[in-house]
Scaffold this motif. Sequence first.
Motif, short mmCIF file in Angstrom:
data_model
loop_
_atom_site.label_atom_id
_atom_site.label_comp_id
_atom_site.label_asym_id
_atom_site.label_seq_id
_atom_site.Cartn_x
_atom_site.Cartn_y
_atom_site.Cartn_z
N VAL A 42 0.87 -1.18 0.00
CA VAL A 42 0.00 0.00 0.00
C VAL A 42 0.90 1.22 0.00
O VAL A 42 1.73 1.39 0.91
N LEU A 43 0.76 2.08 -1.00
CA LEU A 43 1.68 3.19 -1.21
C LEU A 43 1.04 4.51 -0.78
O LEU A 43 -0.16 4.72 -0.95
N ALA A 44 1.87 5.41 -0.26
CA ALA A 44 1.39 6.73 0.16
C ALA A 44 2.52 7.73 0.00
O ALA A 44 3.70 7.36 -0.14
N ILE A 45 2.17 9.00 0.00
CA ILE A 45 3.16 10.09 -0.07
C ILE A 45 3.04 10.93 1.19
O ILE A 45 1.94 11.31 1.60
N ALA A 46 4.19 11.21 1.81
CA ALA A 46 4.26 12.14 2.95
C ALA A 46 5.34 13.16 2.61
O ALA A 46 6.54 12.87 2.73
N SER A 47 4.92 14.33 2.16
CA SER A 47 5.83 15.34 1.63
C SER A 47 5.73 16.64 2.40
O SER A 47 4.69 16.95 3.00
N SER A 48 6.81 17.42 2.38
CA SER A 48 6.78 18.77 2.95
C SER A 48 6.38 19.81 1.91
O SER A 48 6.27 20.99 2.22
N LYS A 49 6.16 19.39 0.68
CA LYS A 49 5.70 20.29 -0.39
C LYS A 49 4.23 20.64 -0.14
O LYS A 49 3.50 19.89 0.51
N LYS A 50 3.78 21.77 -0.65
CA LYS A 50 2.38 22.15 -0.49
C LYS A 50 1.46 21.04 -1.00
O LYS A 50 1.67 20.49 -2.08
N GLY A 51 0.44 20.73 -0.20
CA GLY A 51 -0.40 19.59 -0.51
C GLY A 51 -1.08 19.66 -1.86
O GLY A 51 -1.11 18.66 -2.61
#
Length: 229
Positions: free
Chosen positions: A114-123
């Motif tokens: 199960v893949l997800a993204i957790a980024s500091s870039k603007k959502g």
Amino acid sequence: MITRTTELDLANRPYVLFDFDGTLADTKPGIVRTATTVLLGWGIPEDVVSAHVEELIGPPFPDAFTQVFGLSASDAVEVTERYRAIYYTLDRSAWPFFPGVQTALLRLSQAGRVLAIASSKKGDLVHRCVADNDATGLFATIVGQHGNVRTKSQAIDRALHNLKVDADHTVMVGDRFHDVEGAASFGIPCIGVLWGNTGTRKELADAGATAVVDTVDELISVLLGIEAQ
């Protein structure tokens, strides 16, 4: 080359969180070009900008401008606004997935991850960038900076909440020490990647990355417990 700092088995963790900039997408040229324009316009000397601008890839804005260039909090906010006014006008050529990433994501998904993204870039921008790469459907949740989510740790926390999963079943993949440290705050192991030419092997290992890989094939090897091609 795969560098392992522990023998922790990552192949049995079904949830994989990804950073975006420098990990999934080759955003470095667009970020560097835009930030250089804004910082020079702000009056930062060219030699200082050129020496440090790449360090902006990783930490969240506006804090990154304070950490890297010593701007005050208020100045960092203004510089960030100027930066985003330009960056939001860029097209999909500014955030292409690295070669092999799309295939790797499909392979992981087909293997039951199960893949997800957790980024500091603007959502909203992360969602746009992922859509421009025709990859929205590959991710169970996409988290970027918005509302009370500003730091890498907060993005990871929100992703875990959205997935309804705990740290013991999760692994993080990122290119900078911020990813490693953010994951570590939840006890999540992190695989550091080098193909974006942002972080270094030493930076990632010193931050506590469980493994550091040079190629997408090596990442698949670690995540699926198979031999690298």
